[in-house]
Design a protein around this motif. Sequence first.
Motif, PDB file in Angstrom:
ATOM      1  N   GLY A   1      46.619 -47.615  -0.790  1.00  0.00           N
ATOM      2  CA  GLY A   1      47.300 -46.337  -0.760  1.00  0.00           C
ATOM      3  C   GLY A   1      48.546 -46.314   0.091  1.00  0.00           C
ATOM      4  O   GLY A   1      49.176 -45.265   0.230  1.00  0.00           O
ATOM      5  N   ILE A   2      48.965 -47.479   0.669  1.00  0.00           N
ATOM      6  CA  ILE A   2      50.138 -47.534   1.558  1.00  0.00           C
ATOM      7  C   ILE A   2      51.223 -48.406   0.949  1.00  0.00           C
ATOM      8  O   ILE A   2      52.386 -47.994   0.857  1.00  0.00           O
ATOM      9  CB  ILE A   2      49.730 -48.051   2.947  1.00  0.00           C
ATOM     10  N   HIS A   3      50.859 -49.567   0.554  1.00  0.00           N
ATOM     11  CA  HIS A   3      51.826 -50.543   0.050  1.00  0.00           C
ATOM     12  C   HIS A   3      51.850 -50.522  -1.481  1.00  0.00           C
ATOM     13  O   HIS A   3      50.927 -50.000  -2.130  1.00  0.00           O
ATOM     14  CB  HIS A   3      51.489 -51.941   0.570  1.00  0.00           C
ATOM     15  N   ARG A   4      52.928 -51.157  -2.006  1.00  0.00           N
ATOM     16  CA  ARG A   4      53.115 -51.210  -3.456  1.00  0.00           C
ATOM     17  C   ARG A   4      53.080 -52.668  -3.920  1.00  0.00           C
ATOM     18  O   ARG A   4      53.339 -53.590  -3.146  1.00  0.00           O
ATOM     19  CB  ARG A   4      54.446 -50.575  -3.851  1.00  0.00           C
ATOM     20  N   CYS A   5      52.820 -52.830  -5.246  1.00  0.00           N
ATOM     21  CA  CYS A   5      52.720 -54.170  -5.829  1.00  0.00           C
ATOM     22  C   CYS A   5      54.124 -54.797  -5.913  1.00  0.00           C
ATOM     23  O   CYS A   5      55.064 -54.177  -6.430  1.00  0.00           O
ATOM     24  CB  CYS A   5      52.082 -54.075  -7.212  1.00  0.00           C
ATOM     25  N   SER A   6      54.269 -56.008  -5.402  1.00  0.00           N
ATOM     26  CA  SER A   6      55.563 -56.691  -5.378  1.00  0.00           C
ATOM     27  C   SER A   6      55.747 -57.668  -6.537  1.00  0.00           C
ATOM     28  O   SER A   6      56.786 -58.322  -6.649  1.00  0.00           O
ATOM     29  CB  SER A   6      55.736 -57.445  -4.060  1.00  0.00           C
ATOM     30  N   GLN A   7      54.787 -57.782  -7.440  1.00  0.00           N
ATOM     31  CA  GLN A   7      54.906 -58.689  -8.572  1.00  0.00           C
ATOM     32  C   GLN A   7      55.806 -58.072  -9.653  1.00  0.00           C
ATOM     33  O   GLN A   7      56.094 -56.875  -9.644  1.00  0.00           O
ATOM     34  CB  GLN A   7      53.515 -58.982  -9.157  1.00  0.00           C
ATOM     35  N   ARG A   8      56.195 -58.953 -10.556  1.00  0.00           N
ATOM     36  CA  ARG A   8      56.949 -58.456 -11.698  1.00  0.00           C
ATOM     37  C   ARG A   8      56.014 -57.702 -12.641  1.00  0.00           C
ATOM     38  O   ARG A   8      54.798 -57.829 -12.561  1.00  0.00           O
ATOM     39  CB  ARG A   8      57.630 -59.619 -12.431  1.00  0.00           C
ATOM     40  N   CYS A   9      56.617 -56.933 -13.529  1.00  0.00           N
ATOM     41  CA  CYS A   9      55.860 -56.151 -14.501  1.00  0.00           C
ATOM     42  C   CYS A   9      54.844 -57.049 -15.203  1.00  0.00           C
ATOM     43  O   CYS A   9      55.204 -58.076 -15.774  1.00  0.00           O
ATOM     44  CB  CYS A   9      56.821 -55.510 -15.512  1.00  0.00           C
ATOM     45  N   HIS A  10      53.569 -56.669 -15.146  1.00  0.00           N
ATOM     46  CA  HIS A  10      52.500 -57.521 -15.643  1.00  0.00           C
ATOM     47  C   HIS A  10      51.437 -56.656 -16.304  1.00  0.00           C
ATOM     48  O   HIS A  10      51.341 -55.439 -16.086  1.00  0.00           O
ATOM     49  CB  HIS A  10      51.902 -58.334 -14.496  1.00  0.00           C
ATOM     50  N   ARG A  11      50.634 -57.333 -17.089  1.00  0.00           N
ATOM     51  CA  ARG A  11      49.503 -56.669 -17.708  1.00  0.00           C
ATOM     52  C   ARG A  11      48.259 -56.871 -16.818  1.00  0.00           C
ATOM     53  O   ARG A  11      48.154 -57.850 -16.103  1.00  0.00           O
ATOM     54  CB  ARG A  11      49.252 -57.245 -19.108  1.00  0.00           C
ATOM     55  N   GLY A  12      47.307 -55.955 -16.960  1.00  0.00           N
ATOM     56  CA  GLY A  12      46.091 -56.036 -16.153  1.00  0.00           C
ATOM     57  C   GLY A  12      46.246 -55.376 -14.792  1.00  0.00           C
ATOM     58  O   GLY A  12      47.323 -54.879 -14.423  1.00  0.00           O
TER      59      GLY A  12
ATOM     60  N   LEU B   1      49.100 -49.831  -4.459  1.00  0.00           N
ATOM     61  CA  LEU B   1      47.879 -50.627  -4.428  1.00  0.00           C
ATOM     62  C   LEU B   1      46.672 -49.777  -3.987  1.00  0.00           C
ATOM     63  O   LEU B   1      46.798 -48.585  -3.666  1.00  0.00           O
ATOM     64  CB  LEU B   1      48.080 -51.817  -3.487  1.00  0.00           C
ATOM     65  N   GLU B   2      45.505 -50.397  -3.940  1.00  0.00           N
ATOM     66  CA  GLU B   2      44.279 -49.669  -3.586  1.00  0.00           C
ATOM     67  C   GLU B   2      44.300 -49.164  -2.161  1.00  0.00           C
ATOM     68  O   GLU B   2      43.622 -48.185  -1.838  1.00  0.00           O
ATOM     69  CB  GLU B   2      43.070 -50.584  -3.795  1.00  0.00           C
TER      70      GLU B   2
ATOM     71  N   ARG C   1      47.581 -57.945   0.537  1.00  0.00           N
ATOM     72  CA  ARG C   1      47.394 -59.042   1.491  1.00  0.00           C
ATOM     73  C   ARG C   1      48.362 -58.976   2.672  1.00  0.00           C
ATOM     74  O   ARG C   1      48.493 -59.935   3.405  1.00  0.00           O
ATOM     75  CB  ARG C   1      47.551 -60.372   0.773  1.00  0.00           C
ATOM     76  N   GLN C   2      49.024 -57.887   2.864  1.00  0.00           N
ATOM     77  CA  GLN C   2      49.974 -57.796   3.966  1.00  0.00           C
ATOM     78  C   GLN C   2      49.228 -57.706   5.291  1.00  0.00           C
ATOM     79  O   GLN C   2      48.172 -57.062   5.400  1.00  0.00           O
ATOM     80  CB  GLN C   2      50.871 -56.574   3.785  1.00  0.00           C
TER      81      GLN C   2
END
Length: 635
Positions: A397-408, A394-395, A414-415
């Motif tokens: 620079g620490i955490h990663r996106c937890s959503q499923r594979c998505h477009r956009g 994510l922006e 929000r952690q």
Amino acid sequence: MEAAWRHGGRGRGRGRTGPSPAANGPGGRGRARGGGGALGSGSVPGANELASQKKFDEIKRANQAAAKKLVEDQFSSSSEDDDDDDVEGKHGKILAKTFTTYTNQTDGDLRELERTRQYLNEAFQSGAMTCLICIASVKRNQAVWSCSGCFCIFHVPCIQKWAKDSLFLVSSPLTDDDFGKKEYPWPCPKCRFEYKRSDIPTRYYCYCAKVEDPPLDPWLVPHSCGQVCERDFRPPCGHKCLILCHPGPCPPCPKMVLTTCYCQKAKPVPRRCSTKEWSCQLPCGRKLPCGQHSCEKSCHPGVCEPCPRVSKQSCVCGRRVAERLCASPLWQCDQVCRKTLPCGYHACEQVCHAGPCGECPRSGKRFCPCGKSKFSLPCTEDVPTCGDSCDKVLECGIHRCSQRCHRGPCEICRQEVEKQCRCGKHSKQMPCHRPYLCESKCAKIRDCQKHQCKRKCCPGNCPPCDQVCARTLGCRNHKCPSVCHRGSCYPCPETVDVKCSCGKTVVKVPCGRERTTKPPRCKELCRQPPTCHHPSREKHSCHFGPCPPCRQPCKKSLEKCRHLCPAACHDEALVKQSGQHQPAGPWEQSSEPAFIQTALPCPPCQVPIPTQCLGKHEVSYDSCQPLMRIRTIHN
């Protein structure tokens, strides 16, 4: 009588005051010894009085001579003019001697030497050469340093202190890791030409840097060694300066060389090295970059200019034709290509371009939006999502996106994390995407060492002070316009005009020196209107204060005899009052106050007129005034 008492003091002391034979003889010794001793002791005070009076007369004569000399020095302008002529003649000889070698090796054209000659003239004028650091005059016997950029002259101790202060101000915000890795320069106070740390002057050299501590010679340019300069010309041409050691820039190179024109068509001609580039004024004729036309300008230096002609040219894709400059034949229109790609389904989306459109961007193997899976699909189908987690950084620079594979794009982080403020004094539990700044204000002093930082939640890297210095400069007329800084301020860059009384003669001095600079000597005539009955004043130079009294003949018509008054003009005469001032003692010189008295009467007429006696036997020449009186009596 006192002398008689001294000579005859050994007698009886009674009766006669003069010397008696009895007093001088042997019989005059016995009974008058007491009186003789008393009178003899009176001779000592008389000698002391004579010595005191003699010493007082000597001091009085010395004071009168000093006062007379002071008056003559203040009011005699003719002698000063003679001295100025002698000084100007001496300076002219020194300048001619300085330019001897230069003029002997040229054809006699001295117009190019005017710039260097101006520097030499300023070197002789008192007060023209001023150190901008201490704002004091540069004297002949002082060690100086000259800037190689603007040729401004400074005192060696002043420029040493300036360089050290500049280096200290530059290197003060450095850390221990940066120290020694970079050599910071110091600037010239006037032109800001940068010098290295090793260029700080430590010794006093002449202008050409050949002689250390050049001796003081009244027949040479100040601070010059008197030898040939021999510095390389700027721009370098392979020759050296031929005039004697001098201040300021070297004049243009006077050597004669064979050189041809810019277009290389004319035959070589001899010209000065400083002006060896010349134009034959013929058409250039070189091919222009467009490849169709030739250069029509006259012989010129450098590359030819772009073709100025206009022609009809097609765009890159060939759809449009427009009139454009011949110098820029390649141009793009604003239309999208829209050509069908090799796949046969999609069109090219590039704006007007040259060459083939290329392959379809949707052909071949393509990745899913998260980039974990690869699919081989026709260009008509979209790549599906793989169903795995996105796992992109994510922006924050620490955490990663937890959503499923998505477009956009991915959502914001929000952690909830415990974040520390920028200055490190406070911590707080809050969303990762929100910055945390506390309300604490930094109390550190900025690099100016005067003002506090006062920035909220400052991590220690306080920005430079942004306030205006506004300290009064050394000239006492202006304030420092620079940003707040440490150390001394830059010298005032302004110049002030010091004018004569009429304002025609002007001398430019650094701001602040106008209080101590003597006004220039003006050679213009005084233009103040006369205050007497004469139509014009006597011709005299421009001056301060009142004009001297008019010395022209009065030439007014006398009332009784109608003769012209031959006396000096007495409309405004300087009259002395005698007996008005009593000296306080013998040490005070007696002076008579003077004042200007206006409209004094004309003196009696003294024109001789022949006059006959009553019997007309003799003729005598009497003055006109007594004759008028006699005629009045007889009438």
